[in-house]
Design a protein around this motif. Sequence first.
Motif, PDB file in Angstrom:
ATOM      1  N   ALA A  37      26.779  95.503 102.510  1.00 13.99           N
ATOM      2  CA  ALA A  37      25.946  96.630 102.103  1.00 13.99           C
ATOM      3  C   ALA A  37      26.788  97.758 101.515  1.00 13.99           C
ATOM      4  O   ALA A  37      26.446  98.317 100.467  1.00 13.99           O
ATOM      5  CB  ALA A  37      25.130  97.130 103.293  1.00 13.99           C
ATOM      6  N   MET A  38      27.891  98.090 102.167  1.00 16.74           N
ATOM      7  CA  MET A  38      28.765  99.156 101.646  1.00 16.74           C
ATOM      8  C   MET A  38      29.402  98.738 100.328  1.00 16.74           C
ATOM      9  O   MET A  38      29.555  99.561  99.431  1.00 16.74           O
ATOM     10  CB  MET A  38      29.831  99.523 102.674  1.00 16.74           C
ATOM     11  N   LEU A  39      29.754  97.482 100.213  1.00 15.46           N
ATOM     12  CA  LEU A  39      30.344  96.987  98.966  1.00 15.46           C
ATOM     13  C   LEU A  39      29.357  97.124  97.812  1.00 15.46           C
ATOM     14  O   LEU A  39      29.726  97.557  96.715  1.00 15.46           O
ATOM     15  CB  LEU A  39      30.782  95.527  99.144  1.00 15.46           C
ATOM     16  N   VAL A  40      28.099  96.792  98.049  1.00 14.34           N
ATOM     17  CA  VAL A  40      27.071  96.937  97.018  1.00 14.34           C
ATOM     18  C   VAL A  40      26.897  98.409  96.647  1.00 14.34           C
ATOM     19  O   VAL A  40      26.833  98.751  95.458  1.00 14.34           O
ATOM     20  CB  VAL A  40      25.738  96.312  97.491  1.00 14.34           C
ATOM     21  N   GLY A  41      26.830  99.291  97.645  1.00 15.44           N
ATOM     22  CA  GLY A  41      26.689 100.716  97.362  1.00 15.44           C
ATOM     23  C   GLY A  41      27.848 101.272  96.551  1.00 15.44           C
ATOM     24  O   GLY A  41      27.649 102.015  95.587  1.00 15.44           O
ATOM     25  N   ALA A  77      22.364 104.243  95.289  1.00  9.00           N
ATOM     26  CA  ALA A  77      23.359 103.458  96.023  1.00  9.00           C
ATOM     27  C   ALA A  77      23.118 103.542  97.526  1.00  9.00           C
ATOM     28  O   ALA A  77      23.192 102.529  98.230  1.00  9.00           O
ATOM     29  CB  ALA A  77      24.767 103.943  95.680  1.00  9.00           C
ATOM     30  N   ALA A  78      22.805 104.736  98.040  1.00 11.82           N
ATOM     31  CA  ALA A  78      22.549 104.898  99.475  1.00 11.82           C
ATOM     32  C   ALA A  78      21.304 104.125  99.893  1.00 11.82           C
ATOM     33  O   ALA A  78      21.291 103.474 100.948  1.00 11.82           O
ATOM     34  CB  ALA A  78      22.393 106.376  99.809  1.00 11.82           C
ATOM     35  N   VAL A  94      27.806 102.864  92.562  1.00 14.52           N
ATOM     36  CA  VAL A  94      28.378 104.158  92.184  1.00 14.52           C
ATOM     37  C   VAL A  94      29.531 103.963  91.195  1.00 14.52           C
ATOM     38  O   VAL A  94      29.649 104.684  90.210  1.00 14.52           O
ATOM     39  CB  VAL A  94      28.837 104.952  93.423  1.00 14.52           C
ATOM     40  N   GLY A  95      30.384 102.971  91.450  1.00 16.62           N
ATOM     41  CA  GLY A  95      31.503 102.706  90.549  1.00 16.62           C
ATOM     42  C   GLY A  95      31.050 102.342  89.150  1.00 16.62           C
ATOM     43  O   GLY A  95      31.591 102.841  88.151  1.00 16.62           O
ATOM     44  N   LEU A  96      30.058 101.460  89.052  1.00 18.24           N
ATOM     45  CA  LEU A  96      29.535 101.083  87.736  1.00 18.24           C
ATOM     46  C   LEU A  96      28.872 102.266  87.042  1.00 18.24           C
ATOM     47  O   LEU A  96      29.035 102.453  85.831  1.00 18.24           O
ATOM     48  CB  LEU A  96      28.542  99.931  87.873  1.00 18.24           C
TER      49      LEU A  96
END
Length: 104
Positions: free
Chosen positions: A87-91, A70-71, A95-97
Amino acid sequence: MASVQEMQAFLAIGAAALTTYALRLGGLLLANCLPQHGRFRTFMDALPGTLLVSLVAPNILAAGSWGFLAAACTAALAAKTKNLFLAMLVGMTIVGLARHLFPG
C-alpha cells in the motif's frame, strides 16, 4: 591526535546516544507502572496511530490533490489487502509519478 572540535563532536554523539538509550530504558521501566485497564490504557493504545497521522497529514496536504489521491489509494489498498508495504509503495509511486509528469 584528535582536535578539540572532533572531541566535542564525539562527546555530543556519545551524549545523544546515552540520552536515547536512557529514554528507551525509562519507557520500558515505566510501562509496568502504568494502568493496564481503563481510559488511560485506551488512550495509550490510540497514541501510535495519532502520532502517525500527525506526521503524515502535513505531507498529504503539502502534496495537494495528488497527495490526497495517493493517501486514499494507500488506505484503500491497505484495508483490502492487509499488506501495508504494498500500500505504501503504491502511494509513493502515485506521488512520484505525479511529481515527474506534472512538475511545478
